[in-house]
Scaffold this motif. Structure first.
Motif, PDB file in Angstrom:
ATOM      1  N   VAL A 104      39.594  10.003  18.603  1.00  0.00           N
ATOM      2  CA  VAL A 104      38.418   9.580  19.369  1.00  0.00           C
ATOM      3  C   VAL A 104      37.206   9.447  18.454  1.00  0.00           C
ATOM      4  N   LYS A 117      36.780   6.268  16.687  1.00  0.00           N
ATOM      5  CA  LYS A 117      36.390   5.134  17.533  1.00  0.00           C
ATOM      6  C   LYS A 117      34.946   5.228  18.002  1.00  0.00           C
ATOM      7  N   LYS A 118      34.409   6.459  18.012  1.00  0.00           N
ATOM      8  CA  LYS A 118      33.052   6.667  18.519  1.00  0.00           C
ATOM      9  C   LYS A 118      32.136   7.170  17.411  1.00  0.00           C
ATOM     10  N   ASP A 124      33.269  14.660  25.982  1.00  0.00           N
ATOM     11  CA  ASP A 124      34.469  14.098  25.370  1.00  0.00           C
ATOM     12  C   ASP A 124      35.476  15.189  25.043  1.00  0.00           C
ATOM     13  N   SER A 141      34.232   6.283  34.295  1.00  0.00           N
ATOM     14  CA  SER A 141      33.682   6.624  32.978  1.00  0.00           C
ATOM     15  C   SER A 141      33.181   8.052  33.032  1.00  0.00           C
ATOM     16  N   ASP A 156      31.290   2.967  24.132  1.00  0.00           N
ATOM     17  CA  ASP A 156      32.536   3.530  23.613  1.00  0.00           C
ATOM     18  C   ASP A 156      32.928   4.799  24.372  1.00  0.00           C
ATOM     19  N   LEU A 197      34.620   7.537  26.921  1.00  0.00           N
ATOM     20  CA  LEU A 197      35.962   7.854  27.408  1.00  0.00           C
ATOM     21  C   LEU A 197      36.028   7.496  28.892  1.00  0.00           C
ATOM     22  N   THR A 253      39.401   6.058  25.184  1.00  0.00           N
ATOM     23  CA  THR A 253      38.383   5.017  25.031  1.00  0.00           C
ATOM     24  C   THR A 253      38.962   3.649  25.388  1.00  0.00           C
TER      25      THR A 253
END
Length: 541
Positions: free
Chosen positions: A382, A385-386, A393, A473, A479, A481, A502
């Motif tokens: 994660v 990606k973020k 998160d 969400s 971005d 999760l 994500t």
């Protein structure tokens, strides 16, 4: 029988695992019920209604397991519901044997509409049954609770007679159910005053209330009942339950906590007394809420009191300015008081395992090495990606990883999806079966999620019908999760799955496989020969 002393606190009777599980789609297996029951014990509930022992083999096992592992000497009372029928009471008594403290909760309808159309019995017959079955339950254990189902639509004079007979027969708790959520607070007050004035032995039992939320009045009615001498509250985590649900435990507990100076006088205390009105450890509320939401697949609405995502959020500039200057300008309780941590402190992709472990502990998670390793790997994925990984998160990551390890079934090894305005949505999925066999296939669908679900179903070959697909969400930003919740129907049973990522398509795949695994586990327990055994039709209140 000696009169019971007036209670100086509220007994919290949690029926999440019984009435809460009767929510459509909220079916829990015995292992999941045990996990939730353990957390309810940590939360500090006084009584756990673990299920309806006679209703199915799974419910009997769940009650028995909870009685054995959670119903310890210093733990909560473990309770099983039972109709005013001998076989129900016998099943409840047998399932509760391992508990240090057990309670049989028996009930029968008392309203004319129920007697005429459901029970097809006369008032005199119901009066005799109530008395006989309470006495029968008493022959198995000392602690017996009695509920006159649909009490709030019953003729008061008949209700008084039933309650008097039940107490004389040995009921130690008398519960008044607003079964269809019909009354208003003023009417609840009038009903309870009538019971206290017209049931001569009412002081020999603890008075309890069970309110449904059909008109959105469950919490208001329960608080009114407390003001009028009720000292046990039947409630559920997140307010789940049949139809519109039940009184929410977190709402009652925090109302008694935040407004204690107001409620103290109803307990014969000075208004400034600091002795808590319940035994609940409020800092465990949020964690319990998330656990129940996770396993039942029932999402908590963002604006839900106490545990909703927006309960401690401020977007208005005026509100933000006020809270920055002094929290109490717009907050009547601290987020930390219910176990909710601030999500402004974040970890990133450069954070190490030790920092991750420390943050987990701060958030209230104690993981073994295997779960920590899985959660850390997912955290790194994660984080790549973020830009930032928040506490929200991390909570979602840990929830998913510890949940995934619970299910012993099919595992997704690989997912690849191609789609676009000029392309046919195609999904390629590799699955590892419970026996270790690797299966791969590709399917074209109406969309990427449809393609993924079709290929999973083709590989696994367990018939099911997708009846609900929901996306939420759970963190902020592009971005963020996202959590996907699905519900599958197999014959008359519903199985839920929930996962976060994500990538919504990936989350959808893992949510689907989780629901499939729950269905697979169910089939493994009951066998797949002929038609799967249907549950008994339960009388509910």
């Amino acid at each position: 029988m000696n009169a019971k002393p007036e209670q100086d606190r509220v007994i919290i009777f949690d029926t999440t695992l019984r009435d809460g599980e009767q929510s459509p789609g909220a079916t829990l297996n015995p292992e999941e019920k045990l996990i939730i029951a353990r957390q309810l014990g940590v939360l500090g509930v006084d009584v756990i209604e673990a299920g309806f022992a006679v209703s199915s083999r799974g419910d009997f096992e769940a009650v028995q397991n909870i009685a054995r592992e959670v119903g310890l000497l210093n733990g909560p009372i473990i309770c099983s519901l039972a109709r005013a029928v001998r076989k129900d009471i016998e099943a409840a008594a047998e399932a509760l044997k391992p508990a240090a403290r057990g309670r049989i909760h028996t009930f029968i309808s008392t309203s004319d509409i129920h007697l005429t159309y459901q029970l097809k019995k006369t008032r005199s017959e119901v009066l005799a049954i109530a008395e006989e079955m309470v006495a029968y339950a008493k022959s198995f254990m000392e602690d017996v609770e009695f509920s006159p189902m649909d009490a709030t639509r019953s003729d008061p004079e008949f209700l008084y007679q039933v309650l008097e007979r039940a107490i004389a027969a040995g009921a130690t708790t008398i519960n008044i159910p607003d079964t269809v959520g019909y009354l208003t607070p003023k009417e609840i007050e009038k009903l309870l005053q009538g019971i206290k004035q017209n049931v001569p032995n009412i002081n020999q039992a603890i008075l309890s209330i069970h309110t449904q939320n059909d008109l959105g009045l469950a919490t208001a009615n329960t608080l009114t009942a407390i003001e009028n001498g009720v000292r046990q509250v039947e409630c559920t985590i997140n307010g789940i339950g049949e139809r519109a649900g039940n009184t929410a435990l977190e709402e009652i507990v925090m109302a008694l906590d935040v407004r204690q100076f107001y409620f103290n006088t109803y307990f014969g205390r000075s208004s400034d007394s600091q002795i808590p009105l319940t035994n609940i450890k409020t800092t465990e509320i949020y964690k319990t809420s998330r656990l129940v939401s996770n396993y039942t697949g029932m999402l908590v609405q963002p604006n839900k009191a106490i545990v909703g995502a927006n309960a401690f959020a401020h977007e208005s500039g005026i509100h933000q300015d006020g809270v920055i200057k002094h929290r109490q300008t717009y907050e009547i309780m601290e987020a930390a008081s219910v176990g909710l941590k601030e999500n402004s402190i974040v970890l990133g992709k450069h954070s190490g395992r030790n920092a991750f472990r420390v943050r987990l502990r701060e958030l209230g998670f104690e993981l073994n090495e295997a779960d920590l390793n899985k959660a850390f790997i997912r955290f790194k994925e994660v984080a790549d990606k973020k830009k930032e990984v928040s506490d929200w998160d991390i909570e979602v990551i840990v929830r998913d990883e510890t949940q995934i390890t619970l299910e012993k079934g099919f595992q997704i090894e690989h997912i690849q999806v191609s789609c676009g305005s000029c392309a046919c949505p195609t999904a390629t999925v590799t699955i590892v079966t419970p026996e270790g066999k690797i299966l791969t296939d590709a399917v074209v669908g109406a969309g990427p999620v449809d393609a993924v679900y079709k290929v999973i179903n083709r590989l696994i070959k367990i018939p099911n019908q997708l009846i609900e697909f929901a996306v939420q969400s759970v963190t902020e930003g592009i971005d963020a999760l996202g959590t996907v919740t699905v519900r599958l129907r197999y014959q008359e049973r519903i199985f839920s799955g929930q996962a976060s990522d994500t990538d919504i398509v990936v989350a959808a795949a893992f949510a689907h496989i989780q629901a499939i695994n729950r269905l697979y586990g169910y089939l493994q327990r009951v066998g797949t020969k002929a038609e799967v055994e249907k549950d008994l039709i339960l009388s509910k209140h």
